[in-house]
Motif scaffolding. Structure first.
Motif: not given
Length: 118
Positions: A56-76
């Motif tokens: 709910p609220l933030v899906s796994g795909l949205a979390l991935l997109a959010m992290l990539r926007e923040q320049d976090n490139h950890l394997p997902f």
């Protein structure tokens, strides 16, 4: 080295963490995307994220997109109860998309190894 497990279902999160622990990893748990961000801010030794897709609220795909926007490139690695289609598997920035099925112990181990080795 820690692996962050993000799942809104406590039982599913614990099961995923137990699989990772049995494979020699040190899992950390987060119940949602906001807790995941807090864990990432707190633990600088997280090397991989394993997230449920449907939350709910933030899906796994949205979390991935959010992290990539923040320049976090950890394997997902994304986990889903549905059968992932080709377009989902080819999501930019996603290392693997796995079905939560009877084969998860094997597929998760292989995906984690591949993500950490790349």
């Amino acid at each position: 080295m820690h692996i962050l497990v993000v799942d809104d279902d406590p039982l599913a999160g614990e099961m995923t963490a137990a699989l990772l622990e049995s494979q020699g990893h040190e899992p950390l748990l987060a119940n949602d995307a906001m807790e995941a961000v807090e864990q990432l801010d707190t633990h600088s030794d997280i090397k991989l994220i394993v997230s449920d897709m449907h939350m709910p609220l933030v899906s796994g795909l949205a979390l991935l997109a959010m992290l990539r926007e923040q320049d976090n490139h950890l394997p997902f690695i994304l986990l889903t109860g549905d059968t992932p289609d080709a377009s989902l598997r080819q999501t930019p920035g996603l290392d693997a998309c796995l079905c939560k099925d009877a084969e998860l112990a094997w597929t998760l181990e292989a995906a984690v190894k591949q993500a950490l080795d790349s």
